[in-house]
Scaffold this motif. Structure first.
Motif, mmCIF file in Angstrom:
data_model
loop_
_atom_site.group_PDB
_atom_site.id
_atom_site.type_symbol
_atom_site.label_atom_id
_atom_site.label_comp_id
_atom_site.label_asym_id
_atom_site.label_seq_id
_atom_site.Cartn_x
_atom_site.Cartn_y
_atom_site.Cartn_z
ATOM 1 N N LYS A 80 20.540 -48.958 31.590
ATOM 2 C CA LYS A 80 19.825 -50.231 31.406
ATOM 3 C C LYS A 80 18.410 -49.970 30.879
ATOM 4 O O LYS A 80 18.226 -49.118 30.004
ATOM 5 C CB LYS A 80 19.824 -51.006 32.732
ATOM 6 C CG LYS A 80 21.249 -51.344 33.205
ATOM 7 C CD LYS A 80 21.248 -52.326 34.357
ATOM 8 C CE LYS A 80 22.678 -52.754 34.691
ATOM 9 N NZ LYS A 80 22.710 -53.775 35.745
ATOM 10 N N ALA A 81 17.447 -50.728 31.354
ATOM 11 C CA ALA A 81 16.056 -50.483 30.957
ATOM 12 C C ALA A 81 15.278 -49.984 32.166
ATOM 13 O O ALA A 81 14.116 -50.320 32.370
ATOM 14 C CB ALA A 81 15.437 -51.762 30.387
ATOM 15 N N GLN A 126 19.176 -46.773 26.479
ATOM 16 C CA GLN A 126 18.701 -47.696 25.451
ATOM 17 C C GLN A 126 18.921 -47.068 24.066
ATOM 18 O O GLN A 126 18.937 -45.850 23.917
ATOM 19 C CB GLN A 126 17.210 -47.982 25.634
ATOM 20 C CG GLN A 126 16.881 -48.758 26.903
ATOM 21 C CD GLN A 126 15.390 -49.018 27.039
ATOM 22 O OE1 GLN A 126 14.784 -49.662 26.201
ATOM 23 N NE2 GLN A 126 14.804 -48.503 28.105
ATOM 24 N N ALA A 127 19.035 -47.915 23.051
ATOM 25 C CA ALA A 127 19.328 -47.428 21.698
ATOM 26 C C ALA A 127 18.323 -46.374 21.248
ATOM 27 O O ALA A 127 18.691 -45.369 20.623
ATOM 28 C CB ALA A 127 19.334 -48.600 20.714
ATOM 29 N N ALA A 128 17.055 -46.590 21.576
ATOM 30 C CA ALA A 128 16.031 -45.666 21.097
ATOM 31 C C ALA A 128 16.170 -44.283 21.713
ATOM 32 O O ALA A 128 15.647 -43.308 21.179
ATOM 33 C CB ALA A 128 14.637 -46.237 21.386
ATOM 34 N N ASP A 129 16.874 -44.201 22.853
ATOM 35 C CA ASP A 129 17.024 -42.914 23.539
ATOM 36 C C ASP A 129 18.339 -42.216 23.213
ATOM 37 O O ASP A 129 18.610 -41.129 23.740
ATOM 38 C CB ASP A 129 16.942 -43.126 25.060
ATOM 39 C CG ASP A 129 15.553 -43.552 25.524
ATOM 40 O OD1 ASP A 129 14.559 -43.100 24.929
ATOM 41 O OD2 ASP A 129 15.472 -44.331 26.499
ATOM 42 N N LEU A 130 19.194 -42.828 22.384
ATOM 43 C CA LEU A 130 20.522 -42.256 22.145
ATOM 44 C C LEU A 130 20.443 -40.809 21.657
ATOM 45 O O LEU A 130 21.157 -39.933 22.163
ATOM 46 C CB LEU A 130 21.289 -43.090 21.105
ATOM 47 C CG LEU A 130 21.897 -44.409 21.596
ATOM 48 C CD1 LEU A 130 22.373 -45.240 20.405
ATOM 49 C CD2 LEU A 130 23.066 -44.157 22.554
ATOM 50 N N GLN A 174 24.646 -49.188 24.653
ATOM 51 C CA GLN A 174 24.764 -50.347 25.558
ATOM 52 C C GLN A 174 25.231 -51.583 24.796
ATOM 53 O O GLN A 174 25.661 -52.575 25.393
ATOM 54 C CB GLN A 174 23.407 -50.637 26.208
ATOM 55 C CG GLN A 174 22.935 -49.528 27.145
ATOM 56 C CD GLN A 174 21.571 -49.808 27.748
ATOM 57 O OE1 GLN A 174 20.993 -50.870 27.537
ATOM 58 N NE2 GLN A 174 21.046 -48.852 28.506
ATOM 59 N N ALA A 196 16.196 -49.015 15.830
ATOM 60 C CA ALA A 196 15.733 -48.412 17.085
ATOM 61 C C ALA A 196 16.354 -47.037 17.318
ATOM 62 O O ALA A 196 15.682 -46.103 17.765
ATOM 63 C CB ALA A 196 16.056 -49.340 18.261
ATOM 64 N N GLY A 224 13.710 -52.736 33.998
ATOM 65 C CA GLY A 224 14.555 -53.440 34.954
ATOM 66 C C GLY A 224 15.989 -53.492 34.483
ATOM 67 O O GLY A 224 16.414 -52.696 33.639
ATOM 68 N N HIS A 242 18.180 -54.695 32.339
ATOM 69 C CA HIS A 242 18.366 -55.306 31.030
ATOM 70 C C HIS A 242 19.217 -54.362 30.202
ATOM 71 O O HIS A 242 18.834 -53.212 29.989
ATOM 72 C CB HIS A 242 17.022 -55.525 30.339
ATOM 73 C CG HIS A 242 16.006 -56.199 31.199
ATOM 74 N ND1 HIS A 242 16.133 -57.507 31.599
ATOM 75 C CD2 HIS A 242 14.869 -55.740 31.767
ATOM 76 C CE1 HIS A 242 15.106 -57.827 32.374
ATOM 77 N NE2 HIS A 242 14.325 -56.769 32.489
#
Lengths: 214, 214, 214, 214
Positions: free
Chosen positions: B8-9, B37-41, B54, C38, C62, C64
């Motif tokens: 998640k975030a 998150q997409a930026a961390d893929l 996600q 992203a 959180g 998300h």
């Protein structure tokens, strides 16, 4: 065959179209309904025409601003509602919610989709009917009577594979009585029309043609 | 059983969780994936852990700003993607589009829903798997091992009624190895977890417990 | 003048464009940034080019799923973010939230709008800059150098009327060095480009032309 | 002071509340309007009460399904419309579009926001009024008469800084005549109420109290 005329947000007189729908339905015995904007539901229903909402909220009574509850549609004369029209695409969970809300308020439901996969998904949510709006037929230049019959037959098959009680409507490519008959031959229980009736100079004449082959 | 950890975030270190997932997967032989998150893929995939997006956009290449194409997820190491998570609800047509986009990019798909009707609809769209997130289990205080078994069994039945090739994941109520085993006994092919792993002081220990009963 | 290249979801190689941007920026002294999807932020930032996100979520850490937090963009090398691009229109409250989130994460912000009224509204939210994307210039056939100068001047005036510290970017109609100079003459502090660079056979040559008049 | 009662989707009788509003307005000389669901506009307007829509579409006449055009609201008796209520948040471009649509149809507009920054942005779009719905006052336990006066004063200042012709409404924290007077003292030109009137056993008595201090 059930003929449902979606008035969208056209600059037409909803009362004129509704009156024509009522008169042609009475004269022909065909089932014809008119679907105006929410704000026009009460005035359209007063004509005596069968009246449908274009959309209802998935919400129940509560703190929701700017929505049209299924109950409010029913209180103002609606007997059914479209759900997930291609111009009012909803989240899957909200299609589910709107179908449940409509059931609660005693409204019939037609859930739209634009290919067999989406029609199967729509059927899984338990509406009264599903309507396929094939992209190849949207726009009005191609008629369901002359198009690849597979477009409608595949949607009928997709709906039946999931729930053989659900009816299929043809949501595009219909503008004449011949098209209505062709849609019926392909397995459709009804058709959705819009500008062909709503923007016609003489909506009553168009409706008479549409029911002529039934 | 496939264990998918949704980061998640959360304010967690995605690399730490991914490293733990990789190590426990290697040691146990269990299939474990991490969904950042997409930026961390890219950074997560570099750990060697199985990496999932996600969400991916229903769009193809083109003029789209602020989206994550399935191709971009795949280029950065993703092997699969969640679709229509309860925190990222999509329009029906976009679920269809995202599943098609994922197929095109070679990503596996799990489409989420929160009751049997939505699970049936999700299955009709042809994903690899569907995940039920029953509202009664979201929040984490009720375990799938002790809850009404019907919650999961009904979802399994709804998915199978539409497409008996689609797998069902249990998307809530799982925090221990006992829960993983219970989900498997009820017919689930995998489980989705989130904070129980991502926010744990020792993610590796939690993952070891989760796979202990397999 | 700041030149920001939005890579959108084009089928380009983000690393090639970023490398060209870095090299032309270093050689010319001009400020040039690249804004990838992203998922590509980390790899683009590794080139050394100034890197911007195309969008960040209004959310904080959180539960998300499927969002890109400002913090995640910053952690992967972003120095700024577009907000409310015409292809990623946001609710007013979410523009406010995304600008606040970006501030929190140390990202610069450019909020887009497509007429003077929206530019004034965007400026009221306190971003670093606003970008006008006049419909008359979107699509690329009309150049800001030859179009009605009022299109940009009115946006500059609308922004200054609300907050005279906010910079205005010209978000459409720019494809040559002459256009960059014309935008500057009309009061713009920067320009947004997209396909003209991202889909060019030789992005470096296009960038060299763009900075030639500075 | 203008008192606007938002009926939301409450299970109230809109005709009963509208009749009370009409009677109290006539007896007191105060301006009171009622804002029902779109489907109820015509019946509410027939009572003679001033009638407002809860939302209107940014669209013009055309192929739009499930929306309420400003023209349809006006045709059914609406004299104004809320825009961007906290339960119907809109994209910035759509707030702009809805305000323009309302102007075109002759409807007054009140655009909502929930902090001074958003109020400034709303004012920049040129509505007749803006309404601040401070999160600290939503829910109804805190009264504007006893809360930090800065909450309303800052919103008044934010609106005036952008456009000193725009009126400010207090959109939360009002349930008594004392609150109405306090809101007026802080610079508000009107107040928005909802459940305090709509769900009251005796809406007329509540309205009489609300106007008692004017």
């Amino acid at each position: 065959m059930f003929i449902l005329v979606n008035l969208k947000a056209y600059p037409c007189d909803p009362i004129e179209v509704a009156t024509a729908a009522r008169d042609v339905a009475e004269a022909s015995g065909a089932r014809i309904a008119v679907s105006p904007q929410a704000a026009d539901l009460a005035r359209v229903a007063e004509t005596g025409a069968e009246t449908w909402a274009q959309h209802v909220s998935p919400n129940e009574h509560g703190s929701h601003t700017g929505s049209t509850l299924a109950e409010a549609a029913a209180d103002n004369g609606a007997e059914g509602t479209l759900v997930n029209h291609s111009e009012k695409r909803l989240k899957l969970a909200d299609i589910d919610g709107s179908v449940r809300a409509a059931e609660r308020a005693g409204l019939e439901t037609i859930v739209c989709g634009n290919n067999p996969a989406q029609i199967g998904a729509a059927a899984a949510l338990g509406p009264d009917a599903v309507a396929v709006e094939p992209p190849a037929l949207i726009g009005g230049d191609v008629s369901v009577a002359t198009a690849d019959p597979g477009i409608v037959e595949d949607a009928v098959a997709a709906a039946e594979a999931v729930d053989d009680d659900v009816d299929l409507f043809c949501g595009a490519g219909v503008s004449t009585g011949e098209d209505v008959a062709a849609a019926g031959d392909l397995g459709a229980a009804g058709v959705l029309l819009a500008s062909g009736v709503a923007k016609a100079d003489d909506p009553e004449a168009v409706l008479e043609d549409l029911v002529s082959g039934l």
